[in-house]
Design an enzyme around this catalytic site. Structure first.
Site, mmCIF file in Angstrom:
data_model
loop_
_atom_site.group_PDB
_atom_site.id
_atom_site.type_symbol
_atom_site.label_atom_id
_atom_site.label_comp_id
_atom_site.label_asym_id
_atom_site.label_seq_id
_atom_site.Cartn_x
_atom_site.Cartn_y
_atom_site.Cartn_z
ATOM 1 C CB VAL A 206 -0.923 0.020 1.235
ATOM 2 C CG1 VAL A 206 -1.735 1.313 1.285
ATOM 3 C CG2 VAL A 206 -1.827 -1.204 1.238
ATOM 4 C CE LYS A 207 4.074 6.190 -4.346
ATOM 5 N NZ LYS A 207 3.286 7.422 -4.473
ATOM 6 C CB ILE A 208 -1.144 6.141 1.853
ATOM 7 C CG1 ILE A 208 -0.334 5.688 3.070
ATOM 8 C CG2 ILE A 208 -2.195 5.112 1.469
ATOM 9 C CD1 ILE A 208 -1.158 5.509 4.332
#
Length: 309
Positions: A206-208
């Site tokens: 997950v990239k946030i």
């Protein structure tokens, strides 16, 4: 290559995944100077599509050449290099096997009308990613956009195909669009919501964005106030986002955002480390600097994630 206990523990969280997916996750986690630690630094270079070549590479013209970014990621000892298909193709033979790559499957651009839905076009296939030897596919979703449901349906199909063929999915989950205020794009309640959505859509990584202490939703504010969820520091907010990713059972990395000073980048990394995040995905803050400065920045970040700084 023998996986360390730290990496084995992470891989054990991915129940039901194919051996190919786990093998590629393992390869990224075991590559580079952070290999085996469970931490990651990724170089993403999709900004040429998003913002234009001049805005992206004008400050450091070496970046016009895709080979520059391959070599930077290799020399810095990073875990992976992410870019759109054509950029990866431009160096996939020269740098074959030297650095895990993430094939970015969709892209937007800054020439769209302000009234257009916040959306991205699919610009590559899973077979393209396999053909150039990529270790994962990457995809962006915009929770809050009127186009988000189409994006969700696109990534569900691409993720399913990629996993069947042994490739994990890295999901850029960026709140944006008609349902989100500008402050809300990084609000702690919205950012953690976007992270959780990414997990529910099957993201392996997950990239946030790093969350602010702003709260956009009144309902979320009430829960935070009633339960005493700590959002007072950047590290605490990182922890909340990690918790939202299946109680930390998914790899979570945080974007660097617009170019800023080195000290601010280091402070961000310490907050990510202390909050239990897995690392950074750093583009403009690296490749817009002179090469030697970028290498020093990455070396310092590696020391921070190793607990040495």
């Amino acid at each position: 290559m023998k996986a360390t206990r730290a990496v084995q523990k992470i891989l054990a969280n991915y129940e039901g995944e194919t051996p190919g997916v786990k093998a590629n996750l393992c390869r990224m986690l075991m590559t580079g100077k952070l290999g085996g630690t469970g931490k990651m630094i990724v170089l993403p270079v999709d900004q040429g599509f998003e913002h234009g070549a001049l805005r992206s590479f004008g400050p450091n013209p070496g970046g016009y050449d895709p080979h520059y970014h391959y070599q930077l990621a290799i020399d810095a000892g990073l875990n992976a290099y992410a870019a759109p298909l054509a950029s990866l193709e431009a160096g996939s033979d020269t740098f074959a096997g030297q650095i895990p790559t993430i094939c970015k499957m969709n892209s937007a651009n800054s020439l769209m009308s302000p009234t257009a839905d916040k959306d991205q076009a699919v610009t590559a296939s899973v077979d393209d990613a396999l053909r150039i030897g990529a270790s994962a596919i990457g995809f962006t979703i915009y929770p809050g956009s009127d186009a988000m449901f189409n994006m969700f349906e696109e990534i569900v199909e691409l993720r399913k195909e990629a996993a069947a063929k042994g490739l994990p999915t890295v999901l850029w989950s960026y709140p944006r669009g008609e349902g989100i205020t500008k402050e809300g794009e990084t609000a702690i309640d919205v950012d953690s919501y976007a992270a959780h959505m990414a997990c529910l859509l099957g993201a392996h990584i997950v990239k946030i964005k790093l969350p602010s202490d702003h709260i956009m939703q009144d309902e979320a504010r009430k829960v935070i106030e009633d339960t005493g969820v700590d959002i007072s520091t950047q590290a605490a907010r990182v922890k909340h986002c990690v918790d939202a990713c299946f109680a930390g059972k998914r790899i979570v990395i945080f974007s660097g955002g617009a170019a800023k000073g080195s000290d601010a980048v280091y402070d961000d990394a310490r907050a990510i480390r202390d909050g239990g995040g897995n690392g950074s995905i750093l583009g403009r803050n690296a490749f817009q600097r002179p090469r030697e400065d970028a290498l020093k920045l990455f070396a310092d970040l590696i020391d921070i994630y190793k607990g040495k700084a």
